[in-house]
Design an enzyme around this catalytic site. Structure first.
Site, PDB file in Angstrom:
ATOM      1  N   TRP A  59     -12.112 -27.543 -18.065  1.00 25.74           N
ATOM      2  CA  TRP A  59     -12.485 -27.535 -16.643  1.00 25.74           C
ATOM      3  C   TRP A  59     -12.126 -26.173 -16.043  1.00 25.74           C
ATOM      4  O   TRP A  59     -11.124 -25.582 -16.414  1.00 25.74           O
ATOM      5  CB  TRP A  59     -11.684 -28.608 -15.896  1.00 25.74           C
ATOM      6  CG  TRP A  59     -12.341 -29.934 -15.796  1.00 25.74           C
ATOM      7  CD1 TRP A  59     -12.595 -30.800 -16.823  1.00 25.74           C
ATOM      8  CD2 TRP A  59     -12.817 -30.562 -14.610  1.00 25.74           C
ATOM      9  NE1 TRP A  59     -13.191 -31.934 -16.333  1.00 25.74           N
ATOM     10  CE2 TRP A  59     -13.347 -31.819 -14.977  1.00 25.74           C
ATOM     11  CE3 TRP A  59     -12.847 -30.205 -13.267  1.00 25.74           C
ATOM     12  CZ2 TRP A  59     -13.889 -32.699 -14.046  1.00 25.74           C
ATOM     13  CZ3 TRP A  59     -13.383 -31.073 -12.348  1.00 25.74           C
ATOM     14  CH2 TRP A  59     -13.905 -32.313 -12.753  1.00 25.74           C
TER      15      TRP A  59
ATOM     16  N   SER B 212      -7.351 -31.300 -17.976  1.00 20.99           N
ATOM     17  CA  SER B 212      -5.879 -31.191 -17.946  1.00 20.99           C
ATOM     18  C   SER B 212      -5.196 -32.515 -18.287  1.00 20.99           C
ATOM     19  O   SER B 212      -4.119 -32.533 -18.885  1.00 20.99           O
ATOM     20  CB  SER B 212      -5.426 -30.705 -16.569  1.00 20.99           C
ATOM     21  OG  SER B 212      -5.894 -29.383 -16.364  1.00 20.99           O
ATOM     22  N   TYR B 213      -5.843 -33.612 -17.906  1.00 25.19           N
ATOM     23  CA  TYR B 213      -5.231 -34.923 -18.176  1.00 25.19           C
ATOM     24  C   TYR B 213      -5.057 -35.157 -19.677  1.00 25.19           C
ATOM     25  O   TYR B 213      -4.148 -35.849 -20.114  1.00 25.19           O
ATOM     26  CB  TYR B 213      -6.087 -36.039 -17.565  1.00 25.19           C
ATOM     27  CG  TYR B 213      -5.503 -37.407 -17.755  1.00 25.19           C
ATOM     28  CD1 TYR B 213      -5.915 -38.212 -18.817  1.00 25.19           C
ATOM     29  CD2 TYR B 213      -4.509 -37.882 -16.900  1.00 25.19           C
ATOM     30  CE1 TYR B 213      -5.357 -39.470 -19.011  1.00 25.19           C
ATOM     31  CE2 TYR B 213      -3.947 -39.135 -17.084  1.00 25.19           C
ATOM     32  CZ  TYR B 213      -4.375 -39.930 -18.152  1.00 25.19           C
ATOM     33  OH  TYR B 213      -3.817 -41.172 -18.350  1.00 25.19           O
TER      34      TYR B 213
ATOM     35  N   VAL C 214      -6.267 -25.945 -15.299  1.00 24.84           N
ATOM     36  CA  VAL C 214      -6.418 -25.533 -13.891  1.00 24.84           C
ATOM     37  C   VAL C 214      -6.896 -26.740 -13.109  1.00 24.84           C
ATOM     38  O   VAL C 214      -8.003 -27.249 -13.350  1.00 24.84           O
ATOM     39  CB  VAL C 214      -7.438 -24.382 -13.756  1.00 24.84           C
ATOM     40  CG1 VAL C 214      -7.680 -24.049 -12.281  1.00 24.84           C
ATOM     41  CG2 VAL C 214      -6.942 -23.139 -14.491  1.00 24.84           C
TER      42      VAL C 214
ATOM     43  N   ILE D 118      -7.763 -28.095  -9.355  1.00 25.77           N
ATOM     44  CA  ILE D 118      -8.076 -27.632  -7.994  1.00 25.77           C
ATOM     45  C   ILE D 118      -8.324 -28.855  -7.132  1.00 25.77           C
ATOM     46  O   ILE D 118      -9.118 -29.727  -7.485  1.00 25.77           O
ATOM     47  CB  ILE D 118      -9.309 -26.700  -7.994  1.00 25.77           C
ATOM     48  CG1 ILE D 118      -9.033 -25.452  -8.855  1.00 25.77           C
ATOM     49  CG2 ILE D 118      -9.662 -26.283  -6.557  1.00 25.77           C
ATOM     50  CD1 ILE D 118     -10.228 -24.531  -9.029  1.00 25.77           C
TER      51      ILE D 118
ATOM     52  N   SER E  67     -11.674 -33.738  -2.861  1.00 24.92           N
ATOM     53  CA  SER E  67     -11.623 -34.525  -1.611  1.00 24.92           C
ATOM     54  C   SER E  67     -10.942 -35.880  -1.829  1.00 24.92           C
ATOM     55  O   SER E  67     -10.819 -36.686  -0.917  1.00 24.92           O
ATOM     56  CB  SER E  67     -13.060 -34.759  -1.108  1.00 24.92           C
ATOM     57  OG  SER E  67     -13.798 -35.364  -2.164  1.00 24.92           O
TER      58      SER E  67
ATOM     59  N   HIS F 116      -7.394 -37.639  -6.771  1.00 19.79           N
ATOM     60  CA  HIS F 116      -7.460 -37.401  -8.238  1.00 19.79           C
ATOM     61  C   HIS F 116      -6.506 -36.263  -8.625  1.00 19.79           C
ATOM     62  O   HIS F 116      -5.736 -36.350  -9.572  1.00 19.79           O
ATOM     63  CB  HIS F 116      -8.910 -37.047  -8.561  1.00 19.79           C
ATOM     64  CG  HIS F 116      -9.284 -37.225  -9.981  1.00 19.79           C
ATOM     65  ND1 HIS F 116     -10.227 -36.453 -10.590  1.00 19.79           N
ATOM     66  CD2 HIS F 116      -8.854 -38.086 -10.938  1.00 19.79           C
ATOM     67  CE1 HIS F 116     -10.368 -36.819 -11.847  1.00 19.79           C
ATOM     68  NE2 HIS F 116      -9.541 -37.815 -12.075  1.00 19.79           N
TER      69      HIS F 116
ATOM     70  N   PHE G 202       4.867 -24.387 -19.441  1.00 18.14           N
ATOM     71  CA  PHE G 202       4.101 -25.045 -18.379  1.00 18.14           C
ATOM     72  C   PHE G 202       2.983 -24.126 -17.883  1.00 18.14           C
ATOM     73  O   PHE G 202       3.194 -23.244 -17.071  1.00 18.14           O
ATOM     74  CB  PHE G 202       5.033 -25.428 -17.217  1.00 18.14           C
ATOM     75  CG  PHE G 202       4.336 -26.234 -16.141  1.00 18.14           C
ATOM     76  CD1 PHE G 202       4.214 -25.752 -14.846  1.00 18.14           C
ATOM     77  CD2 PHE G 202       3.799 -27.477 -16.433  1.00 18.14           C
ATOM     78  CE1 PHE G 202       3.575 -26.492 -13.860  1.00 18.14           C
ATOM     79  CE2 PHE G 202       3.161 -28.225 -15.455  1.00 18.14           C
ATOM     80  CZ  PHE G 202       3.048 -27.734 -14.165  1.00 18.14           C
TER      81      PHE G 202
ATOM     82  N   ARG H 165      -4.250 -16.452  -9.106  1.00 13.88           N
ATOM     83  CA  ARG H 165      -3.188 -16.638 -10.117  1.00 13.88           C
ATOM     84  C   ARG H 165      -3.653 -16.344 -11.530  1.00 13.88           C
ATOM     85  O   ARG H 165      -2.861 -16.250 -12.457  1.00 13.88           O
ATOM     86  CB  ARG H 165      -2.607 -18.047  -9.975  1.00 13.88           C
ATOM     87  CG  ARG H 165      -1.667 -18.149  -8.779  1.00 13.88           C
ATOM     88  CD  ARG H 165      -1.592 -19.526  -8.165  1.00 13.88           C
ATOM     89  NE  ARG H 165      -0.757 -19.499  -6.963  1.00 13.88           N
ATOM     90  CZ  ARG H 165      -1.168 -19.016  -5.777  1.00 13.88           C
ATOM     91  NH1 ARG H 165      -2.417 -18.532  -5.648  1.00 13.88           N
ATOM     92  NH2 ARG H 165      -0.363 -18.977  -4.729  1.00 13.88           N
TER      93      ARG H 165
HETATM   94  O1  LIG Z   1     -10.917 -33.500 -11.422  1.00 11.69           O
HETATM   95  N1  LIG Z   1     -10.559 -32.356 -11.531  1.00 11.69           N
HETATM   96  C1  LIG Z   1     -10.066 -31.740 -12.676  1.00 11.69           C
HETATM   97  C2  LIG Z   1      -9.986 -32.351 -13.946  1.00 11.69           C
HETATM   98  N2  LIG Z   1     -10.430 -33.613 -14.133  1.00 11.69           N
HETATM   99  C3  LIG Z   1     -10.695 -34.184 -15.436  1.00 11.69           C
HETATM  100  C4  LIG Z   1      -9.461 -34.840 -16.054  1.00 11.69           C
HETATM  101  O2  LIG Z   1      -8.502 -33.843 -16.411  1.00 11.69           O
HETATM  102  C5  LIG Z   1      -9.858 -35.610 -17.313  1.00 11.69           C
HETATM  103  O3  LIG Z   1     -10.445 -34.723 -18.241  1.00 11.69           O
HETATM  104  C6  LIG Z   1     -10.832 -36.740 -17.017  1.00 11.69           C
HETATM  105  O4  LIG Z   1     -10.322 -37.540 -15.954  1.00 11.69           O
HETATM  106  C7  LIG Z   1     -11.084 -37.629 -18.233  1.00 11.69           C
HETATM  107  O5  LIG Z   1      -9.869 -38.163 -18.700  1.00 11.69           O
HETATM  108  N3  LIG Z   1      -9.456 -31.681 -14.997  1.00 11.69           N
HETATM  109  C8  LIG Z   1      -9.010 -30.404 -14.837  1.00 11.69           C
HETATM  110  O6  LIG Z   1      -8.526 -29.807 -15.803  1.00 11.69           O
HETATM  111  N4  LIG Z   1      -9.083 -29.785 -13.627  1.00 11.69           N
HETATM  112  C9  LIG Z   1      -9.586 -30.398 -12.536  1.00 11.69           C
HETATM  113  O7  LIG Z   1      -9.627 -29.784 -11.438  1.00 11.69           O
END
Ligand SMILES: O=Nc1c(NC[C@H](O)[C@H](O)[C@H](O)CO)[nH]c(=O)[nH]c1=O
Length: 166
Positions: free
Chosen positions: A27, A61-62, A90, A92, A95, A98, A123, A137
Protein backbone atom coordinates in the site's frame (compact mmCIF):
# COMPACT_ATOMS: atom_id res chain seq x y z
CA UNK A 1 17.17 24.34 17.33
CA UNK A 2 15.93 20.95 16.12
CA UNK A 3 15.45 18.76 19.17
CA UNK A 4 13.56 15.88 17.56
CA UNK A 5 15.01 13.01 15.53
CA UNK A 6 17.66 10.35 15.94
CA UNK A 7 20.73 11.57 17.81
CA UNK A 8 24.28 10.92 16.68
CA UNK A 9 25.24 7.25 16.94
CA UNK A 10 27.52 6.42 19.88
CA UNK A 11 29.83 4.84 17.35
CA UNK A 12 29.80 3.73 13.69
CA UNK A 13 28.78 0.06 13.56
CA UNK A 14 30.24 -2.32 10.98
CA UNK A 15 27.42 -4.06 9.15
CA UNK A 16 29.65 -6.24 6.98
CA UNK A 17 28.85 -9.45 8.84
CA UNK A 18 25.08 -9.18 9.21
CA UNK A 19 22.11 -10.29 7.12
CA UNK A 20 19.06 -8.04 7.12
CA UNK A 21 15.49 -8.75 6.07
CA UNK A 22 13.24 -5.96 4.82
CA UNK A 23 9.57 -6.89 4.53
CA UNK A 24 7.35 -4.12 3.19
CA UNK A 25 3.66 -3.56 2.54
CA UNK A 26 2.56 -2.64 -0.98
CA UNK A 27 0.00 0.00 0.00
CA UNK A 28 1.19 3.61 -0.75
CA UNK A 29 4.01 2.13 -2.84
CA UNK A 30 5.63 5.40 -3.98
CA UNK A 31 6.30 6.26 -0.33
CA UNK A 32 7.23 2.68 0.54
CA UNK A 33 9.77 2.52 -2.31
CA UNK A 34 11.51 5.70 -1.06
CA UNK A 35 11.66 4.36 2.52
CA UNK A 36 13.06 0.98 1.39
CA UNK A 37 15.64 2.71 -0.81
CA UNK A 38 16.72 4.94 2.07
CA UNK A 39 17.12 1.97 4.42
CA UNK A 40 19.16 0.00 1.86
CA UNK A 41 21.41 2.95 1.00
CA UNK A 42 22.14 3.69 4.67
CA UNK A 43 22.90 0.04 5.44
CA UNK A 44 25.17 -0.22 2.38
CA UNK A 45 27.01 2.90 3.65
CA UNK A 46 27.53 1.01 6.94
CA UNK A 47 29.10 -1.97 5.18
CA UNK A 48 26.13 -4.30 4.80
CA UNK A 49 26.65 -6.34 1.65
CA UNK A 50 23.67 -5.86 -0.69
CA UNK A 51 23.48 -9.63 -1.18
CA UNK A 52 22.79 -9.80 2.57
CA UNK A 53 19.77 -7.53 2.32
CA UNK A 54 16.76 -9.71 1.52
CA UNK A 55 13.53 -7.98 0.53
CA UNK A 56 10.04 -9.51 0.83
CA UNK A 57 6.57 -7.97 0.52
CA UNK A 58 3.06 -8.35 1.95
CA UNK A 59 -0.22 -6.79 0.73
CA UNK A 60 -0.68 -4.27 3.55
CA UNK A 61 0.63 -3.18 6.94
CA UNK A 62 -1.82 -5.43 8.76
CA UNK A 63 -0.01 -8.44 7.23
CA UNK A 64 3.41 -7.32 8.48
CA UNK A 65 3.48 -9.20 11.82
CA UNK A 66 2.54 -12.60 10.42
CA UNK A 67 4.55 -12.04 7.24
CA UNK A 68 7.62 -11.07 9.29
CA UNK A 69 7.39 -14.17 11.48
CA UNK A 70 7.12 -16.48 8.46
CA UNK A 71 9.87 -14.57 6.61
CA UNK A 72 12.28 -15.06 9.53
CA UNK A 73 11.34 -18.76 9.79
CA UNK A 74 11.80 -19.27 6.03
CA UNK A 75 15.23 -17.66 5.97
CA UNK A 76 16.35 -19.85 8.89
CA UNK A 77 15.12 -22.98 7.04
CA UNK A 78 17.03 -21.88 3.91
CA UNK A 79 20.23 -21.74 5.98
CA UNK A 80 20.36 -17.96 5.46
CA UNK A 81 19.21 -16.75 8.90
CA UNK A 82 18.49 -13.08 9.42
CA UNK A 83 20.19 -11.06 12.16
CA UNK A 84 17.58 -8.28 12.14
CA UNK A 85 14.35 -7.54 10.30
CA UNK A 86 12.78 -4.24 9.23
CA UNK A 87 9.02 -4.38 8.58
CA UNK A 88 8.00 -1.27 6.58
CA UNK A 89 4.46 0.02 6.09
CA UNK A 90 2.70 3.33 5.48
CA UNK A 91 -0.67 3.92 7.07
CA UNK A 92 -2.51 7.12 6.11
CA UNK A 93 -5.64 8.15 7.98
CA UNK A 94 -8.82 7.82 5.92
CA UNK A 95 -12.40 8.70 6.79
CA UNK A 96 -12.98 5.65 9.01
CA UNK A 97 -11.39 4.14 12.14
CA UNK A 98 -9.56 1.53 9.97
CA UNK A 99 -6.30 3.47 10.34
CA UNK A 100 -6.44 3.51 14.16
CA UNK A 101 -7.18 -0.17 14.47
CA UNK A 102 -4.43 -1.27 12.07
CA UNK A 103 -1.88 1.18 13.52
CA UNK A 104 -2.48 0.09 17.11
CA UNK A 105 -2.72 -3.68 16.53
CA UNK A 106 0.20 -3.86 14.11
CA UNK A 107 2.45 -1.75 16.36
CA UNK A 108 1.82 -3.98 19.37
CA UNK A 109 2.22 -7.15 17.31
CA UNK A 110 5.57 -6.00 15.88
CA UNK A 111 6.86 -5.02 19.32
CA UNK A 112 5.88 -8.43 20.76
CA UNK A 113 7.33 -10.26 17.77
CA UNK A 114 10.91 -9.62 18.94
CA UNK A 115 10.63 -12.19 21.72
CA UNK A 116 9.15 -14.76 19.31
CA UNK A 117 11.82 -14.36 16.62
CA UNK A 118 14.61 -13.63 19.10
CA UNK A 119 16.02 -10.77 17.06
CA UNK A 120 15.56 -7.01 16.73
CA UNK A 121 12.41 -6.00 14.83
CA UNK A 122 12.88 -2.38 13.74
CA UNK A 123 9.71 -0.28 13.78
CA UNK A 124 9.25 0.88 10.19
CA UNK A 125 5.57 1.75 10.31
CA UNK A 126 4.62 5.31 9.33
CA UNK A 127 1.24 6.26 10.83
CA UNK A 128 0.34 9.55 9.18
CA UNK A 129 -2.71 11.80 9.30
CA UNK A 130 -2.10 13.04 5.73
CA UNK A 131 -0.31 11.96 2.56
CA UNK A 132 1.87 15.06 2.87
CA UNK A 133 3.14 13.88 6.28
CA UNK A 134 4.04 10.48 4.78
CA UNK A 135 5.81 12.03 1.76
CA UNK A 136 7.82 14.27 4.10
CA UNK A 137 8.96 11.33 6.25
CA UNK A 138 10.11 9.50 3.16
CA UNK A 139 12.06 12.61 2.13
CA UNK A 140 10.05 13.04 -1.10
CA UNK A 141 7.74 15.95 -0.36
CA UNK A 142 8.14 19.05 -2.53
CA UNK A 143 9.94 21.05 0.14
CA UNK A 144 12.15 18.16 1.28
CA UNK A 145 11.30 19.36 4.77
CA UNK A 146 12.41 16.13 6.47
CA UNK A 147 15.00 13.41 5.98
CA UNK A 148 14.07 9.93 4.81
CA UNK A 149 13.09 7.94 7.91
CA UNK A 150 14.10 4.75 6.10
CA UNK A 151 17.71 5.84 6.64
CA UNK A 152 17.16 5.91 10.41
CA UNK A 153 15.63 2.44 10.29
CA UNK A 154 18.61 1.10 8.35
CA UNK A 155 21.05 2.61 10.86
CA UNK A 156 19.03 1.24 13.79
CA UNK A 157 19.00 -2.21 12.20
CA UNK A 158 22.79 -2.31 11.90
CA UNK A 159 23.37 -1.02 15.43
CA UNK A 160 20.87 -3.41 17.03
CA UNK A 161 22.14 -6.43 15.11
CA UNK A 162 25.80 -5.70 15.86
CA UNK A 163 25.29 -4.67 19.50
CA UNK A 164 22.53 -7.01 20.61
CA UNK A 165 22.52 -9.74 17.97
CA UNK A 166 22.67 -13.46 18.73
O1 LIG B 1 -6.47 1.06 4.73
N1 LIG B 1 -5.39 1.59 4.63
C1 LIG B 1 -4.15 0.97 4.59
C2 LIG B 1 -3.95 -0.43 4.57
N2 LIG B 1 -5.01 -1.27 4.56
C3 LIG B 1 -4.91 -2.67 4.20
C4 LIG B 1 -4.58 -3.56 5.40
O2 LIG B 1 -3.25 -3.32 5.84
C5 LIG B 1 -4.71 -5.03 5.00
O3 LIG B 1 -3.82 -5.31 3.94
C6 LIG B 1 -6.13 -5.39 4.58
O4 LIG B 1 -7.05 -4.95 5.57
C7 LIG B 1 -6.31 -6.90 4.37
O5 LIG B 1 -5.97 -7.59 5.54
N3 LIG B 1 -2.70 -0.94 4.57
C8 LIG B 1 -1.62 -0.11 4.57
O6 LIG B 1 -0.49 -0.59 4.58
N4 LIG B 1 -1.78 1.24 4.58
C9 LIG B 1 -3.00 1.82 4.60
O7 LIG B 1 -3.09 3.08 4.61
Amino acid sequence: MAVKGLGKPDQVYDGSKIRVGIIHARWNSVIIDALVKGAIERMASLGVNEKNIIVETVPGSYELPWGTKRFVDRQAKLGEPLDVVIPIGVLIKGSTMHFEYISDSTTHALMNLQEKVNMPVIFGLLTCMTEEQALARAGIDDSHSMHNHGEDWGAAAVEMAVKFGK
